[in-house]
Scaffold this motif. Structure first.
Motif, mmCIF file in Angstrom:
data_model
loop_
_atom_site.group_PDB
_atom_site.id
_atom_site.type_symbol
_atom_site.label_atom_id
_atom_site.label_comp_id
_atom_site.label_asym_id
_atom_site.label_seq_id
_atom_site.Cartn_x
_atom_site.Cartn_y
_atom_site.Cartn_z
ATOM 1 N N GLY A 26 2.817 4.565 -40.984
ATOM 2 C CA GLY A 26 3.865 5.574 -40.954
ATOM 3 C C GLY A 26 4.143 6.074 -39.547
ATOM 4 O O GLY A 26 3.655 5.534 -38.544
ATOM 5 N N VAL A 35 5.705 7.753 -44.607
ATOM 6 C CA VAL A 35 5.144 6.417 -44.840
ATOM 7 C C VAL A 35 5.588 5.954 -46.223
ATOM 8 O O VAL A 35 6.199 6.727 -46.976
ATOM 9 N N ASN A 40 -0.603 2.824 -47.668
ATOM 10 C CA ASN A 40 -0.243 2.590 -46.266
ATOM 11 C C ASN A 40 0.802 1.489 -46.111
ATOM 12 O O ASN A 40 0.785 0.723 -45.147
ATOM 13 N N LYS A 42 4.713 0.234 -45.450
ATOM 14 C CA LYS A 42 5.840 0.730 -44.677
ATOM 15 C C LYS A 42 6.907 1.283 -45.619
ATOM 16 O O LYS A 42 7.103 0.773 -46.721
#
Length: 345
Positions: A26, A35, A40, A42
């Motif tokens: 993020g 984010v 996690n 994109k």
């Protein structure tokens, strides 16, 4: 002794550093860290407040998940037990090891005491609901080709469910489809809410008409899961409508809806299961969930098999292709003994 709220507060005081460590895909945007999700990825669905009184609070607008930074650490690391979450947070904060008494049954930071408020709220909400037959929730699902939803005890209807806008702070209420999230014993650990348009035009016209409350990790919305009989085969997938569509054409097959790709990957597989079908979703997050659950199934000696829809997902198959074509495609993908046992003649 550092409590759960103390740990969350200490993480919040350095919220940007926490985000840079656990959500490195993020970026900062003003007073927020943006984010894709807690895995996690994109994207821009999940935002974390970095400053002010709400520092450390986060919301995923795509899934309705929310919490503090301790919750974020749990989700990002795929942890289940609070002891492990606390250890990870302490390691990040460079704190000394905890007093062993902190984790005794009467300790103030046991898993039960941390998770109890949200789970209790979820159970209270479910107790305030009514059967869905003939309600807006039934109408909503019938619009999506799911005609026998009232047969599932996990689904209920709330005529006026509280809805709070997480950005503006304004509150109102809408009718809602409520789904019980349960653990392996049948205990309600959370609920999933789908707010509905009062005029019957699909979901409510709000930014995030779906949200979960309570403990989802490892648990799921369950359909046709046996209580006393052994379970040897089942189907697991993400979305509620996806799994209800499969249940519509395979009514005798035990199924679970884990609600998100991350929670699908973390679903606790029942003892005795020897063959697991995973309902595929076409997006990248869906592949993450399939791969994670497949690895865990194989580690337990369970054979994972993926069921692939013809179109984007199984609800789209049901609505656009019809139950007969969907059933025929599923028959080709099931093991012969399962096709014989679960595909209607």
């Amino acid at each position: 002794m550092v409590s759960a709220s103390d740990l969350a507060g200490r993480l919040a005081r350095d919220a940007e550093a926490v985000c840079r460590h656990y959500l490195s895909a993020g970026r900062r945007s003003g007073n927020y860290w943006i984010v894709g999700d807690v895995a996690n990825s994109k994207g821009r669905s999940l935002y974390v407040h970095l400053t002010g009184s709400r520092a450390g609070k986060w919301t995923d607008a795509a899934t309705g998940q929310f919490g503090d930074l301790l919750d974020l650490v749990r989700e990002a690391c795929g942890l289940v037990d609070f002891r492990d979450v606390a250890d990870e947070a302490r390691h990040f904060l460079s704190l000394p090891p905890p007093d062993p008494a902190q984790f005794r049954p009467n300790g103030s930071t046991s898993t039960a005491s941390v998770s109890r408020p949200a789970a209790e709220r979820a159970r209270r909400l479910f107790q305030m609901t009514q059967p869905i037959s003939g309600t807006l929730a039934d109408h909503y699902l019938r619009q999506r080709g799911i005609l026998r939803a009232s047969a599932h005890g996990a689904l209920r209807y709330h005529p006026s469910c509280y809805y709070g806008d997480l950005v503006t702070g304004r509150t109102t209420s809408y009718p809602a489809l409520i789904a019980a999230v349960t653990d392996a014993s049948g205990m309600i650990t959370g609920v999933h809410r789908t707010w509905l348009d009062p005029d019957g035009d699909g979901k409510a016209k709000v930014d995030d008409p779906r949200r979960a409350l309570g403990g989802l990790l490892g648990n799921a919305v369950r359909f046709g899961m046996p209580v006393d009989a052994p379970l040897t085969v089942m189907v697991a997938g993400e979305g509620l409508e996806t799994m209800l569509s499969l249940s519509h054409v395979l009514p005798g097959m035990p199924m679970v809806a884990a609600l998100t790709a991350n929670h699908l990957a973390a679903f606790r597989l029942p003892a005795g299961c020897s063959r697991l079908y995973i309902a595929a979703d076409a997006d990248a997050a869906g592949r993450h969930g399939i791969e994670g659950l497949s690895r865990r199934a194989q580690a337990l000696g369970i054979l994972p098999l993926v069921l692939a829809p013809e179109l984007g997902d199984y609800n789209e198959d049901l609505r656009r292709l019809g139950p007969n074509r969907m059933t025929a495609r599923l028959r080709e993908q099931l093991a012969p003994e399962d096709a014989m046992a679960f595909v209607p003649a």
